[in-house]
Design a protein around this motif. Structure first.
Motif, PDB file in Angstrom:
ATOM      1  N   GLU A   1       0.826  -1.209   0.000  1.00 38.75           N
ATOM      2  CA  GLU A   1       0.000   0.000   0.000  1.00 38.75           C
ATOM      3  C   GLU A   1       0.862   1.262   0.000  1.00 38.75           C
TER       4      GLU A   1
ATOM      5  N   SER B   1      -2.278  -0.899  -6.297  1.00 36.63           N
ATOM      6  CA  SER B   1      -3.161  -0.815  -5.130  1.00 36.63           C
ATOM      7  C   SER B   1      -3.735  -2.153  -4.709  1.00 36.63           C
TER       8      SER B   1
ATOM      9  N   THR C   1      -6.462   3.942  -1.494  1.00 32.78           N
ATOM     10  CA  THR C   1      -5.701   4.528  -2.602  1.00 32.78           C
ATOM     11  C   THR C   1      -6.604   5.106  -3.694  1.00 32.78           C
TER      12      THR C   1
END
Length: 196
Positions: free
Chosen positions: A128, A151, A159
């Motif tokens: 992440e 992501s 995100t």
């Protein structure tokens, strides 16, 4: 924006050393409220696009190909790196099956191995953080669709604002649907790899 997010994580980590343990019970509630607010404002941003359904229809096969490609890439990457580090395919596959959803994947893996659970947590957190740093660069120099991939499952929540800000409305919708599909895959794939 990326630098601000990374700085916020670093500052949060430093502050965490000085916060009394009694405060941690409240962090869950605060995180949930913060995430809900974040998604609410992303929803408003997506809602500004009056052609949401048209964009979904226009995406056609990409609607399913993007999450499939991200899932296959995540699994192959995790299994490949696991092989190099000496981990069995089922364990490295289980970590890759987390798709960036560090909380759920580590909880599912915990009964199998606490060491593997911690590794899954850290791997998916690092994914992440890398996604937050790389999305603007990928969107600018490679392409909008490709900016969704780092992501994984977080493409629908944490995100998504970064993807939305650095791409366009159609990509944001594809990002949300990709994250949603990958999130539904996590509780299925992780146990499949671990519990044969």
């Amino acid at each position: 924006m990326t630098i601000k997010i990374i700085l916020a994580v670093i500052i949060g980590g430093v502050v965490g050393f000085f916060v009394p343990d009694s405060f941690y019970a409240a962090t869950d509630v605060l995180l949930t409220i913060g995430l809900c607010l974040l998604l609410f404002f992303v929803g408003i941003d997506i809602g500004k696009n009056k052609n949401v359904m048209r964009d979904i229809k226009r995406s056609g096969r990409l609607f399913f190909l993007i999450p499939l490609g991200v899932a296959v890439g995540s699994l192959l990457g995790a299994i490949g790196v696991g092989f190099l580090l000496g981990y069995p395919i089922n364990e490295s596959g289980a970590i890759g099956s987390g798709m960036g959803w560090y909380t759920l994947s580590s909880i599912i893996i915990a009964p199998y191995s606490s060491e593997l659970s911690v590794l899954a947590f850290l791997t998916n957190v690092v994914r992440e953080v890398f996604a937050i740093a790389l999305i603007p660069i990928i969107a600018k120099h490679i392409g909008f669709i490709e900016a969704i991939a780092p992501s994984g499952a977080t493409a629908m929540d944490t995100t998504l604002p970064i993807i939305s800000r650095n791409t366009n409305g159609e990509t944001a919708i594809l990002s949300f649907s990709t994250g949603l599909i990958l999130s539904t895959m996590v509780p299925i794939l992780v146990p499949l790899f671990l519990f044969k």
